[in-house]
Design a protein around this motif. Structure first.
Motif, PDB file in Angstrom:
ATOM      1  N   ILE A 148      68.532 -39.641 -64.951  1.00 18.15           N
ATOM      2  CA  ILE A 148      67.859 -38.521 -64.276  1.00 18.15           C
ATOM      3  C   ILE A 148      66.344 -38.699 -64.385  1.00 18.15           C
ATOM      4  O   ILE A 148      65.617 -38.520 -63.408  1.00 18.15           O
ATOM      5  CB  ILE A 148      68.288 -37.160 -64.879  1.00 18.15           C
ATOM      6  N   ARG A 149      65.852 -39.088 -65.570  1.00 21.63           N
ATOM      7  CA  ARG A 149      64.401 -39.178 -65.773  1.00 21.63           C
ATOM      8  C   ARG A 149      63.783 -40.372 -65.048  1.00 21.63           C
ATOM      9  O   ARG A 149      62.614 -40.341 -64.693  1.00 21.63           O
ATOM     10  CB  ARG A 149      64.079 -39.266 -67.266  1.00 21.63           C
TER      11      ARG A 149
ATOM     12  N   ALA B  13      64.115 -40.615 -60.165  1.00 24.69           N
ATOM     13  CA  ALA B  13      62.824 -39.923 -60.270  1.00 24.69           C
ATOM     14  C   ALA B  13      62.223 -39.603 -58.901  1.00 24.69           C
ATOM     15  O   ALA B  13      61.390 -38.714 -58.781  1.00 24.69           O
ATOM     16  CB  ALA B  13      61.837 -40.756 -61.090  1.00 24.69           C
TER      17      ALA B  13
ATOM     18  N   LYS C 220      65.346 -35.774 -54.860  1.00 21.13           N
ATOM     19  CA  LYS C 220      65.656 -34.371 -55.105  1.00 21.13           C
ATOM     20  C   LYS C 220      67.111 -34.328 -55.550  1.00 21.13           C
ATOM     21  O   LYS C 220      67.984 -34.866 -54.870  1.00 21.13           O
ATOM     22  CB  LYS C 220      65.462 -33.576 -53.814  1.00 21.13           C
ATOM     23  N   ILE C 221      67.369 -33.738 -56.697  1.00 24.91           N
ATOM     24  CA  ILE C 221      68.750 -33.649 -57.172  1.00 24.91           C
ATOM     25  C   ILE C 221      69.323 -32.316 -56.707  1.00 24.91           C
ATOM     26  O   ILE C 221      68.738 -31.260 -56.931  1.00 24.91           O
ATOM     27  CB  ILE C 221      68.813 -33.813 -58.706  1.00 24.91           C
TER      28      ILE C 221
ATOM     29  N   ILE D 127      66.002 -30.774 -66.808  1.00 23.73           N
ATOM     30  CA  ILE D 127      65.261 -31.988 -66.440  1.00 23.73           C
ATOM     31  C   ILE D 127      65.521 -32.412 -64.995  1.00 23.73           C
ATOM     32  O   ILE D 127      64.720 -33.114 -64.404  1.00 23.73           O
ATOM     33  CB  ILE D 127      65.553 -33.159 -67.412  1.00 23.73           C
ATOM     34  N   ALA D 128      66.637 -31.977 -64.426  1.00 28.19           N
ATOM     35  CA  ALA D 128      66.907 -32.343 -63.032  1.00 28.19           C
ATOM     36  C   ALA D 128      66.091 -31.490 -62.067  1.00 28.19           C
ATOM     37  O   ALA D 128      65.609 -31.983 -61.046  1.00 28.19           O
ATOM     38  CB  ALA D 128      68.395 -32.191 -62.721  1.00 28.19           C
ATOM     39  N   PHE D 129      65.946 -30.194 -62.393  1.00 29.07           N
ATOM     40  CA  PHE D 129      65.297 -29.285 -61.453  1.00 29.07           C
ATOM     41  C   PHE D 129      63.859 -28.945 -61.852  1.00 29.07           C
ATOM     42  O   PHE D 129      63.155 -28.255 -61.110  1.00 29.07           O
ATOM     43  CB  PHE D 129      66.122 -28.003 -61.302  1.00 29.07           C
ATOM     44  N   GLY D 130      63.438 -29.376 -63.037  1.00 24.00           N
ATOM     45  CA  GLY D 130      62.060 -29.089 -63.465  1.00 24.00           C
ATOM     46  C   GLY D 130      61.824 -27.613 -63.737  1.00 24.00           C
ATOM     47  O   GLY D 130      60.728 -27.110 -63.530  1.00 24.00           O
TER      48      GLY D 130
ATOM     49  N   SER E 132      60.896 -34.634 -68.119  1.00 25.44           N
ATOM     50  CA  SER E 132      61.053 -35.346 -66.857  1.00 25.44           C
ATOM     51  C   SER E 132      60.028 -34.914 -65.809  1.00 25.44           C
ATOM     52  O   SER E 132      59.746 -35.647 -64.884  1.00 25.44           O
ATOM     53  CB  SER E 132      62.480 -35.170 -66.330  1.00 25.44           C
ATOM     54  N   PHE E 133      59.440 -33.715 -65.971  1.00 23.20           N
ATOM     55  CA  PHE E 133      58.353 -33.258 -65.096  1.00 23.20           C
ATOM     56  C   PHE E 133      57.121 -33.012 -65.966  1.00 23.20           C
ATOM     57  O   PHE E 133      57.258 -32.588 -67.122  1.00 23.20           O
ATOM     58  CB  PHE E 133      58.715 -31.929 -64.423  1.00 23.20           C
ATOM     59  N   LEU E 134      55.939 -33.256 -65.422  1.00 23.66           N
ATOM     60  CA  LEU E 134      54.732 -32.883 -66.140  1.00 23.66           C
ATOM     61  C   LEU E 134      54.734 -31.369 -66.334  1.00 23.66           C
ATOM     62  O   LEU E 134      55.090 -30.624 -65.403  1.00 23.66           O
ATOM     63  CB  LEU E 134      53.479 -33.298 -65.363  1.00 23.66           C
TER      64      LEU E 134
ATOM     65  N   TYR F 292      53.594 -28.981 -63.740  1.00 18.33           N
ATOM     66  CA  TYR F 292      54.284 -28.966 -62.444  1.00 18.33           C
ATOM     67  C   TYR F 292      55.693 -28.402 -62.534  1.00 18.33           C
ATOM     68  O   TYR F 292      56.466 -28.507 -61.603  1.00 18.33           O
ATOM     69  CB  TYR F 292      54.350 -30.374 -61.854  1.00 18.33           C
ATOM     70  N   ARG F 293      56.061 -27.861 -63.694  1.00 15.90           N
ATOM     71  CA  ARG F 293      57.373 -27.232 -63.775  1.00 15.90           C
ATOM     72  C   ARG F 293      57.311 -25.865 -63.102  1.00 15.90           C
ATOM     73  O   ARG F 293      56.260 -25.223 -63.064  1.00 15.90           O
ATOM     74  CB  ARG F 293      57.804 -27.119 -65.241  1.00 15.90           C
ATOM     75  N   LYS F 294      58.440 -25.464 -62.511  1.00 15.47           N
ATOM     76  CA  LYS F 294      58.480 -24.163 -61.831  1.00 15.47           C
ATOM     77  C   LYS F 294      59.686 -23.414 -62.351  1.00 15.47           C
ATOM     78  O   LYS F 294      60.790 -23.955 -62.334  1.00 15.47           O
ATOM     79  CB  LYS F 294      58.667 -24.348 -60.324  1.00 15.47           C
TER      80      LYS F 294
END
Lengths: 444, 444
Positions: free
Chosen positions: A144-145, A149, A152-153, A214-217, A335-337, A340-342
């Motif tokens: 996933i990471r 990368a 879009k999962i 980690i897949a969707f941030g 997996s996301f900075l 930039y996570r939401k």
């Protein structure tokens, strides 16, 4: 040749396995990585009292001083292998304070304190490896990471608990009841003395929370989604599912929808030809649906000393490569900075929409079927299959099995409530979700 | 924010797919990787003549000057997406000369010139990503190089050619002959106009050579092992295999044995409940048996613009992460440090030992079966199953199907020679290997 020193926290099954693997495979690791990776210290609270030993580690390097080991300047990488919540959290944060990379196999601490831990790793520019926390040796975190990368999962569906998969497989193959199967699993060491963590779905919930994160941030709270275990699965249901061409599996699902994240853990009927329906025994499986890679299925051992050690050591090797290169953090912890996570909304359980398998016990009287199907129709529920067994199972009641088309959960709840009020219907019933068309099924 | 410039060699299906993916997913990539990855130049020999364009790339950045693009100091990473041997080799070596990291999707050049290319990458301390060269979007290269870096790999078995898997699946499901199925596959775009590269097993041979190389740390010459395609698979055999509980698949196998490497590509009967027997259509599958991780199965799309682009871009992202960190090479090109590779012996085909499926056409006369089984017994071949069909297929001949136990190939060859000399036996026959007990089958 460069030497990398690893310190282990915990010398249980996994800790011993990691020490043994690093010792036994040191030659192969040297050939692949170009450095020596050595377990220099092990700290375990019960180490001295229980006179614990580890393959390839001198007894004087095994003690109870966990903090001292973390603070030891000679230790390059720390592996936290104790499990549990508070102590593990404290040790991980301590490592990041000191700028030390860590590996953990602890799904609980990541599922519950993941945000804090990932944030601390990110801020201190430290790497954290946690491949072993989900699905044992199946390299799902790395994939996933890194491998997906750019994708879009859309969905992850997993058989993430080997104990439940073993029990359900045995129930299917031996036509056995849940309780006797659980007892056998306990005798064979496939289930704990207190099995509730596994069979109530909590372990699978921790794992799918990590994967969804980690897949969707997006942060995912384990309390935010519905979790059901396998205690109520009856051997009848396993039989009827088989007759209808399905297998019952404990699924952990995380799906990106237009309205938010649909995350849940529950037993489900899967069509027999779905690739993960055929994954039996203690094995784990994960299927992923990704925008460009397309559908993917991974199958392997989800637990046990050696598979878990293999996953832990793959992370140790990655951190050792970085250490040799002078790199602190290569891939963001979650997996996301962080910036930039939401935070995404997790859908209310009542609004999820699936097919359902329903089993009622009905007095064999004229008009019963018509009454029941009428009540389903009142809730806009249309029926795909009806399986009515002629032979009464007990006291004149015959089983009535209904497979519905896709329906919103709150409608099915209302319909069941109404059906159970009918005089001809026995209060014992089954309701199991059916995952037939989910997008991650692999079709050629 | 850091910007990484990528140059593409080749603007065919894969090149266009890579440009499109990097453009469409730039926001997601930024969130995960923390840098912008931009296709700055594309060099394609036919670009101007055919007025080729690419999503997200200005027309003035597309030209025919491949060497100029490689030499361009603004290009951080080069992706070679032209396929073929000599030119691709030259461009890859040119990149290493300049110290530039590369990504390639080209299995042929790696299978044939792999040693030279890996050695050059290693010497110039350059990274080379080639995830897309084997099994498309299935992340098998990354997992061998990283997830199982501590494990001795015993065996890899793969369905690595989507065209063959599609044809065999169609033959099974529609009870169709090879030639008509091939023609349909060509109409649907699943087979090339000249399909020999795929259906004769050459493509699968290239891919298993790459996997064996990096799994075992030994050079593997594609000419050193036996390769058979699927042209001679008859619809009868597909039917009888199904009756016996098997599926016919084109398998690519690489196995570490005590005597050397057992590598081969051929059609094989796999038990229906083997996890990769159920992988149908154009899908690819790889199963791995590793010392500590245990058995692993990976399934996904092996070809197509999007899955291939996803694999190429996963490598580009890895190299971009390294570029940002100032790292040149993180994982050795061939998974082992050059000085620690060992050239291993590839077993002679005649000495391989498997079970066999044999089909003869026999005149229905008393004593025929006894004569045939006698000749098998003369070569120490014991029989597991005999399937004799009563109904004559043509000119009084009836099919006789025999499944043997494990036997050395040279013995089976001798037995068949003797059997074909019998007057009652028609010269047309089938001999297909049976892979029933190989160690990478996943059991729970």
């Amino acid at each position: 040749m460069k030497k990398i020193s690893v310190g282990l926290i915990g010398l249980g099954t996994v800790g011993s396995g990691v020490a043994k693997l690093l010792y036994e495979q040191k030659e192969l690791i040297r050939r692949r990585v170009g450095c020596e990776i050595i377990v220099s210290r092990i700290a375990d609270r019960g180490a001295l009292k229980k006179k614990k030993t580890a393959v390839g580690v001198a007894n004087e390097n095994i003690d109870t001083d966990i903090v001292g080991m973390i603070e030891d300047k000679n230790i390059d990488i720390v592996a936290e292998l104790i499990g549990g919540l508070e102590d593990a959290r404290k040790y991980l944060l301590k490592c990041f304070d000191l700028g030390k990379p860590v590996v953990t196999a602890n799904k609980a601490v990541l599922a519950v304190h993941g945000e804090e831990i990932f944030e601390a790793a990110f801020k201190s520019n430290c790497s954290i490896g946690y491949e072993a926390s989900v699905a044992g040796s199946v390299p799902i975190i790395r994939n996933i990471r890194e491998s997906f990368a750019s994708d879009k999962i859309y969905e992850i569906t997993g058989i993430l608990n080997g104990t439940c998969n073993y029990i359900l497989t045995e129930m299917t193959e031996k036509n056995a009841e849940f309780l006797t199967t659980l007892e056998n699993a306990q005798k064979l060491g496939y289930a704990e003395a207190d099995p509730s963590f596994d069979i109530d779905g909590i372990d699978a919930a921790h794992k799918i929370a990590i994967l969804a994160n980690i897949a969707f941030g997006s942060p995912v709270n384990v309390d935010a989604f519905a979790v059901e275990g396998i205690r109520d699965i009856h051997s009848y249901d396993v039989q009827y599912a088989t007759e209808l061409g399905y297998r019952i599996k404990l699924l952990a699902i995380a799906r990106q929808t237009g309205e938010g994240l649909d995350i849940r853990v529950h037993p489900a009927l899967l069509p027999q030809d779905n690739p993960i329906a055929q994954v039996n025994g203690v094995l784990n499986a994960v299927s992923i649906s990704a925008s460009h890679a397309g559908p993917q299925v991974f199958v392997g051992r989800g637990a046990g000393a050696e598979p878990t050690a293999s996953a832990v050591v793959s992370d140790i090797i990655e951190l050792a490569r970085s250490k040799v290169l002078g790199v602190k953090s290569r891939v963001p912890a979650s997996s996301f900075l962080t910036e930039y996570r939401k935070s995404e909304n997790v859908l209310e359980k009542d609004l999820n929409s699936t097919k359902f398998y329903l089993r009622f016990s009905v007095l064999d009287s004229p008009g019963a079927l018509s009454e029941i199907t009428g009540l389903l129709s009142d809730q806009d529920i249309s029926i795909e299959t009806v399986l009515q067994k002629g032979k009464a199972v007990s006291e004149g009641y015959v089983p009535l099995v209904i497979m519905t088309h896709q329906v919103i959960e709150k409608n099915i709840s209302k319909a069941i409530e109404d059906i159970l009020e009918l005089e001809v219907v026995h209060p014992e019933f089954s309701m199991i979700r059916v995952e037939s068309n989910h997008s991650s099924s692999v079709e050629g």
